[in-house]
Enzyme design. Structure first.
Site, PDB file in Angstrom:
ATOM      1  N   GLU A 112      -2.129  -9.131  -0.362  1.00 48.34           N
ATOM      2  CA  GLU A 112      -3.549  -9.221   0.002  1.00 48.34           C
ATOM      3  C   GLU A 112      -4.442  -9.163  -1.227  1.00 48.34           C
ATOM      4  OE1 GLU A 112      -3.823  -7.208   4.375  1.00 48.34           O
ATOM      5  OE2 GLU A 112      -3.035  -5.937   2.779  1.00 48.34           O
TER       6      GLU A 112
ATOM      7  N   GLY B  47      -0.197  -4.925   0.835  1.00 46.97           N
ATOM      8  CA  GLY B  47      -1.460  -4.852   0.113  1.00 46.97           C
ATOM      9  C   GLY B  47      -1.430  -5.590  -1.202  1.00 46.97           C
TER      10      GLY B  47
ATOM     11  N   GLU C 179       4.181  -5.537   6.991  1.00 46.19           N
ATOM     12  CA  GLU C 179       3.624  -4.424   7.763  1.00 46.19           C
ATOM     13  C   GLU C 179       4.212  -4.329   9.172  1.00 46.19           C
ATOM     14  OE1 GLU C 179       0.413  -5.547   4.747  1.00 46.19           O
ATOM     15  OE2 GLU C 179       1.876  -6.599   5.995  1.00 46.19           O
TER      16      GLU C 179
ATOM     17  N   ALA D 226       0.853  -1.184   0.000  1.00 43.48           N
ATOM     18  CA  ALA D 226       0.000   0.000   0.000  1.00 43.48           C
ATOM     19  C   ALA D 226       0.892   1.238   0.000  1.00 43.48           C
ATOM     20  CB  ALA D 226      -0.908  -0.002   1.222  1.00 43.48           C
TER      21      ALA D 226
END
Length: 282
Positions: free
Chosen positions: A136, A133, A156, A90
């Site tokens: 994911e 992300g 993360e 992200a």
């Protein structure tokens, strides 16, 4: 009087309109692929940021998904990035100044799961980094093909937070508790082959072949009835949400529901008559 020439012109115009309707994007490239132009194609396109997932990009992915869902010609969707990065995470620049209040009151990331809610099969073609992300997003897809240079990870923890778009949940469903804990608590990256061995990835291909193979897979899937594909997807996804007993009961009812479709009747008749089925998605 409508002539053959008029019909050809109408087909060309309708095809152009179909393609033009998918061009108003800033962070992604969108189009159709395959011999029959029946595979939706979404390519993440933020090369300078290694396709980091910003909010604008995810809104565009949602818009493209909506468009392909509404297109009756599309049988499957391929989601990819570049050879260097599917998505390296992200966009931290968007998050760095956010407070708990900002995240909570806006339900931050709530719309990032659009890919997982697609009725049509979604195939991820992953090359390079699929981190945070990006990992994911790949996990939201129905099938993951990877190039041999792919790297998966949930880093993360290394920047003081945890996965927020399904990483701790979908990984645990796919690879189990111990491996998930190892990935999310260390932030370590795993190779495409490890991801295949663990069940994250279906198949591994040379980097320059993975998108092509994903499109071929989409074409195979698109030969089936679209409504039956959607029912089958629902049944498989339900397995991750329920007990085996509940899942088996739901599967039975979904199986029964296929007998309300014309495509089920056509498919079985075609089999008994030893011919190819002519599915009409109804």
């Amino acid at each position: 009087m409508i002539t053959t020439r008029h019909l050809k012109c109408l087909y060309i115009v309708s095809k152009q309109m179909r393609l033009l309707s998918t061009t108003a994007y800033t962070h992604i490239n969108v189009g159709v692929k395959g011999e029959k132009q029946n595979i939706g194609y979404i390519q993440l396109n933020r090369p300078k940021a290694l396709n980091a997932l910003c909010d604008g990009l995810m809104h565009e992915v949602s818009k493209a998904m909506d468009e392909f869902e509404a297109d009756s010609q599309i049988g499957a969707i391929v989601l990819t990035g570049s050879e260097k990065a599917f998505a390296a995470g992200a966009d931290i620049k968007e998050m760095v100044d956010k407070s708990f209040k900002d995240c909570f009151t806006t339900n931050f990331l709530s719309h990032w799961d659009r890919v997982s809610r697609s009725l049509k099969p979604v195939i991820a073609a992953v090359n390079g980094y699929a981190l945070g992300g990006g990992c994911e997003l790949a996990l939201m897809c129905d099938i993951v093909y990877a190039g041999d240079n792919a790297k998966f990870g949930q880093p993360e923890i290394l920047i003081g937070t945890i996965p927020g778009a399904g990483g701790t949940q979908r990984l645990a469903k796919v690879i189990g508790k111990s491996r998930t804990m190892e990935m999310v608590l260390t932030g370590q990256q795993i190779t495409a082959q490890d991801a295949a061995n663990w069940g994250i990835v279906s198949k591994v291909f040379p980097t320059d072949k993975v998108v092509e193979e994903a499109i071929k897979l989409g074409e195979r899937i698109s030969k089936n009835s679209k409504i039956i594909n959607a029912i089958c997807k629902e049944s498989v996804n339900n397995a991750y949400e329920t007990t085996l007993k509940q899942g088996l009961a739901t599967e039975k009812r979904l199986f029964h529901s296929t007998f309300a479709t014309n495509d089920r009747s056509e498919g079985m008749k075609a089999f008994t008559e030893k011919r190819a089925a002519n599915f009409k998605d109804e």
